[in-house]
Write an enzyme that holds these catalytic residues in place. Sequence first.
Site, PDB file in Angstrom:
ATOM      1  N   LYS A 147       0.834  -1.216   0.000  1.00 36.97           N
ATOM      2  CA  LYS A 147       0.000   0.000   0.000  1.00 36.97           C
ATOM      3  C   LYS A 147       0.858   1.252   0.000  1.00 36.97           C
ATOM      4  O   LYS A 147       0.619   2.186  -0.760  1.00 36.97           O
ATOM      5  CB  LYS A 147      -0.899  -0.012   1.252  1.00 36.97           C
ATOM      6  CG  LYS A 147      -1.458   1.345   1.622  1.00 36.97           C
ATOM      7  CD  LYS A 147      -2.278   1.303   2.888  1.00 36.97           C
ATOM      8  CE  LYS A 147      -1.541   1.448   4.187  1.00 36.97           C
ATOM      9  NZ  LYS A 147      -1.111   2.807   4.550  1.00 36.97           N
ATOM     10  N   ASN A 148       1.878   1.265   0.877  1.00 42.41           N
ATOM     11  CA  ASN A 148       2.650   2.502   1.044  1.00 42.41           C
ATOM     12  C   ASN A 148       3.602   2.773  -0.116  1.00 42.41           C
ATOM     13  O   ASN A 148       4.253   3.822  -0.153  1.00 42.41           O
ATOM     14  CB  ASN A 148       3.404   2.478   2.380  1.00 42.41           C
ATOM     15  CG  ASN A 148       2.440   2.596   3.544  1.00 42.41           C
ATOM     16  OD1 ASN A 148       1.256   2.914   3.359  1.00 42.41           O
ATOM     17  ND2 ASN A 148       2.925   2.333   4.756  1.00 42.41           N
TER      18      ASN A 148
ATOM     19  N   CYS B  63      -4.586   7.684  10.212  1.00 41.26           N
ATOM     20  CA  CYS B  63      -4.549   7.003  11.502  1.00 41.26           C
ATOM     21  C   CYS B  63      -4.120   7.966  12.604  1.00 41.26           C
ATOM     22  O   CYS B  63      -3.238   8.792  12.396  1.00 41.26           O
ATOM     23  CB  CYS B  63      -3.554   5.845  11.458  1.00 41.26           C
ATOM     24  SG  CYS B  63      -4.060   4.481  10.418  1.00 41.26           S
TER      25      CYS B  63
ATOM     26  N   ARG C  79       0.995  14.473  13.430  1.00 44.15           N
ATOM     27  CA  ARG C  79       1.400  14.087  12.073  1.00 44.15           C
ATOM     28  C   ARG C  79       1.397  15.329  11.176  1.00 44.15           C
ATOM     29  O   ARG C  79       0.562  15.473  10.276  1.00 44.15           O
ATOM     30  CB  ARG C  79       0.471  13.006  11.514  1.00 44.15           C
ATOM     31  CG  ARG C  79       0.445  11.769  12.386  1.00 44.15           C
ATOM     32  CD  ARG C  79      -0.274  10.629  11.731  1.00 44.15           C
ATOM     33  NE  ARG C  79       0.518   9.992  10.685  1.00 44.15           N
ATOM     34  CZ  ARG C  79       0.074   8.997   9.927  1.00 44.15           C
ATOM     35  NH1 ARG C  79      -1.149   8.556  10.072  1.00 44.15           N
ATOM     36  NH2 ARG C  79       0.844   8.449   9.005  1.00 44.15           N
TER      37      ARG C  79
ATOM     38  N   ASP D  30       5.348   0.283  11.942  1.00 48.01           N
ATOM     39  CA  ASP D  30       4.096  -0.356  11.520  1.00 48.01           C
ATOM     40  C   ASP D  30       4.022  -1.827  11.926  1.00 48.01           C
ATOM     41  O   ASP D  30       3.002  -2.470  11.708  1.00 48.01           O
ATOM     42  CB  ASP D  30       3.926  -0.232  10.001  1.00 48.01           C
ATOM     43  CG  ASP D  30       3.724   1.213   9.581  1.00 48.01           C
ATOM     44  OD1 ASP D  30       3.171   1.983  10.375  1.00 48.01           O
ATOM     45  OD2 ASP D  30       4.134   1.567   8.462  1.00 48.01           O
TER      46      ASP D  30
ATOM     47  N   ARG E 268      -8.126  -0.788   5.486  1.00 42.76           N
ATOM     48  CA  ARG E 268      -7.334   0.246   4.790  1.00 42.76           C
ATOM     49  C   ARG E 268      -5.954  -0.284   4.409  1.00 42.76           C
ATOM     50  O   ARG E 268      -5.308   0.245   3.520  1.00 42.76           O
ATOM     51  CB  ARG E 268      -7.164   1.482   5.684  1.00 42.76           C
ATOM     52  CG  ARG E 268      -8.444   2.268   5.887  1.00 42.76           C
ATOM     53  CD  ARG E 268      -8.164   3.550   6.646  1.00 42.76           C
ATOM     54  NE  ARG E 268      -7.027   4.248   6.072  1.00 42.76           N
ATOM     55  CZ  ARG E 268      -6.227   5.072   6.736  1.00 42.76           C
ATOM     56  NH1 ARG E 268      -6.457   5.321   8.000  1.00 42.76           N
ATOM     57  NH2 ARG E 268      -5.215   5.661   6.148  1.00 42.76           N
TER      58      ARG E 268
HETATM   59  N1  EPU Z   1       7.027  14.414  11.304  1.00 46.05           N
HETATM   60  C1  EPU Z   1       7.453  15.648  11.670  1.00 46.05           C
HETATM   61  N2  EPU Z   1       7.374  16.655  10.767  1.00 46.05           N
HETATM   62  C2  EPU Z   1       6.842  16.482   9.535  1.00 46.05           C
HETATM   63  C3  EPU Z   1       6.420  15.193   9.156  1.00 46.05           C
HETATM   64  C4  EPU Z   1       6.518  14.170  10.069  1.00 46.05           C
HETATM   65  O1  EPU Z   1       7.902  15.841  12.787  1.00 46.05           O
HETATM   66  O2  EPU Z   1       6.758  17.441   8.775  1.00 46.05           O
HETATM   67  C5  EPU Z   1       7.061  13.335  12.293  1.00 46.05           C
HETATM   68  C6  EPU Z   1       5.642  12.904  12.658  1.00 46.05           C
HETATM   69  O3  EPU Z   1       5.132  13.710  13.685  1.00 46.05           O
HETATM   70  C7  EPU Z   1       5.810  11.477  13.061  1.00 46.05           C
HETATM   71  C8  EPU Z   1       7.040  11.039  12.279  1.00 46.05           C
HETATM   72  O4  EPU Z   1       7.607  12.198  11.730  1.00 46.05           O
HETATM   73  O5  EPU Z   1       6.055  11.409  14.429  1.00 46.05           O
HETATM   74  C9  EPU Z   1       6.773  10.073  11.149  1.00 46.05           C
HETATM   75  O6  EPU Z   1       6.022  10.693  10.154  1.00 46.05           O
HETATM   76  P1  EPU Z   1       6.271  10.415   8.614  1.00 46.05           P
HETATM   77  O7  EPU Z   1       5.893  11.674   7.910  1.00 46.05           O
HETATM   78  O8  EPU Z   1       7.585   9.834   8.377  1.00 46.05           O
HETATM   79  O9  EPU Z   1       5.198   9.283   8.356  1.00 46.05           O
HETATM   80  P2  EPU Z   1       4.091   9.321   7.263  1.00 46.05           P
HETATM   81  O10 EPU Z   1       4.736   9.678   6.006  1.00 46.05           O
HETATM   82  O11 EPU Z   1       2.930  10.053   7.753  1.00 46.05           O
HETATM   83  C10 EPU Z   1       4.393   6.847   6.500  1.00 46.05           C
HETATM   84  C11 EPU Z   1       3.521   5.649   6.324  1.00 46.05           C
HETATM   85  C12 EPU Z   1       3.071   5.172   7.697  1.00 46.05           C
HETATM   86  C13 EPU Z   1       4.319   4.803   8.488  1.00 46.05           C
HETATM   87  C14 EPU Z   1       5.290   5.984   8.556  1.00 46.05           C
HETATM   88  C15 EPU Z   1       6.612   5.633   9.185  1.00 46.05           C
HETATM   89  C16 EPU Z   1       2.470   5.964   4.168  1.00 46.05           C
HETATM   90  C17 EPU Z   1       1.263   6.274   3.399  1.00 46.05           C
HETATM   91  N3  EPU Z   1       2.367   6.007   5.509  1.00 46.05           N
HETATM   92  O12 EPU Z   1       3.624   7.805   7.204  1.00 46.05           O
HETATM   93  O13 EPU Z   1       2.266   4.028   7.486  1.00 46.05           O
HETATM   94  O14 EPU Z   1       3.958   4.427   9.789  1.00 46.05           O
HETATM   95  O15 EPU Z   1       5.545   6.488   7.232  1.00 46.05           O
HETATM   96  O16 EPU Z   1       7.270   4.679   8.424  1.00 46.05           O
HETATM   97  O17 EPU Z   1       3.509   5.662   3.601  1.00 46.05           O
HETATM   98  C18 EPU Z   1       0.540   2.503   7.970  1.00 46.05           C
HETATM   99  O18 EPU Z   1       0.762   1.988   6.854  1.00 46.05           O
HETATM  100  O19 EPU Z   1      -0.194   1.952   8.835  1.00 46.05           O
HETATM  101  C19 EPU Z   1       1.187   3.762   8.308  1.00 46.05           C
HETATM  102  C20 EPU Z   1       0.794   4.527   9.317  1.00 46.05           C
END
Ligand code: EPU
Length: 442
Positions: A46-47, A142, A147, A330, A423
């Site tokens: 998915k990701n 989620c 985030r 995850d 999801r």
């Molecule tokens: N963060 C910041 N500043 C930002 C962005 C993020 O501090 O501008 C912090 C967030 O607060 C958080 C951490 O960075 O504590 C991780 O956030 P990140 O942006 O890396 O995660 P994401 O891109 O929102 C993706 C995956 C998640 C997975 C995380 C970590 C997708 C669509 N989602 O989320 O997947 O947990 O990376 O690997 O790729 C899931 O599949 O269940 C899922 C939640």
Amino acid sequence: MVNPAVSPPTLHDSVLSTLPAHSADSTIVTTGGTPLRGNLRIGGAKNAALPMMAAALLTDEPCVLENVPILEDIFVMVELLRSFGAEVEFQPERHRVRIHAREITGREAPAELVERMRASFLVSGPVLARRGELVASAPGGCKLGSRPVDVDVRGFRRMGAKVFVGDGYYEMRTPRLEGADIYMDYPSHTGTENLLMAATLARGTTTIVNAASEPEIFALGNLLTEMGARVSGVGTPHIKVQGVERLRGFHSSILPDRLEAGTFAIGAVVTGGEVVLERVNERDMLPLTYKLREAGAEVWTSESSMMVRAGKYLEPVEIQALPFPGFPTDLQAAFAVLLTQADGQSRIFERVFNDRLRYAEQLRKLGADVHVVSNQEARFNGPTRLRGADVHALDIRSGACLILAGLIAEGETRVHDIQHVRRGYEGIVEKFSALGATIKYA
Ligand code: EPU
């Protein structure tokens, strides 16, 4: 506005009719005690699928993706791409999606879609690069703690975009993005993908330092290269992108889902079974493989498959959830189930999200001895005998954790709110059933 002349059929016409009948069910019922045995073919990630679909907005040529998982988040992305004027033909029965964004006719990401999943924000890089303007709500998804999308927004600003932050939305505009040197305060996963995609069509060179290096980002880098982008360093913390004038279409396949594979691998161990996972990338599984072995499980890997077998007993271990190649956040909830069965005290430190241990309360309802020391640290004393109960999925991965717990709990466990699980896991009940589990929708 979507041009009605090219407006494709809605999600409901093209996709919902092909979904299995149980897609509206909200509870999964398990009876624990059967070891998982057999072979399982792992689906597309998915990701990886979500950013690759968004990347199709970077080109006016047709794009085809194979091995696309049939998940609710994918449907949301289909609708989102359509809202920007892309023709999207989704063929769930073939796990294929064809996207053709001849023109970006829309400028606004519909709030009701963006609120449903954080990955919706992934369209902002491509739309900004191609159309030069975008309005997007602050993304939902989620509930795992804070985030933000600051990293993305700061990067777009560095590339010359004017970004107005309104009450719950962002308005961005630029005649053309300019290459820039970007330092990411945090190696955000989707932030890296967004900036990488935006930089491919920017004028000049962009460097991204402290980039995230998850396998899904590496796959996106390969896809962009196939499209004609000039990128290097993707998969490392130093990415360099030489912007080009236009990109080509692509025909590509989604890489195997390391999180689905990991969930079933843990399932094999906690149920005392033995499972062969086909179509996995060995390298992507390494953080989990190491911890499974450390806990006493037996794991054999080849380049594209792995066999996981429960050992004689489970040792307590410490898990630190970190950006790749650290242990995947995850999978920490799923691994928690294993820790309830390990002999002694184990600890989980969640260092990616600041509120991703709330599932502990649900595990306690099943009899787990888990103590949440802080929002980012939990201690487990084991082994504990789990007993069936009513529990609630809070997000995708906590849902998978509770299903795994239900597969070892005595009696019946009812996991409610499985819309979260849908999801991220395609056919989870069918797949566990095929491995011998007693599991059904209710
Ligand atoms: N963060 C910041 N500043 C930002 C962005 C993020 O501090 O501008 C912090 C967030 O607060 C958080 C951490 O960075 O504590 C991780 O956030 P990140 O942006 O890396 O995660 P994401 O891109 O929102 C993706 C995956 C998640 C997975 C995380 C970590 C997708 C669509 N989602 O989320 O997947 O947990 O990376 O690997 O790729 C899931 O599949 O269940 C899922 C939640």
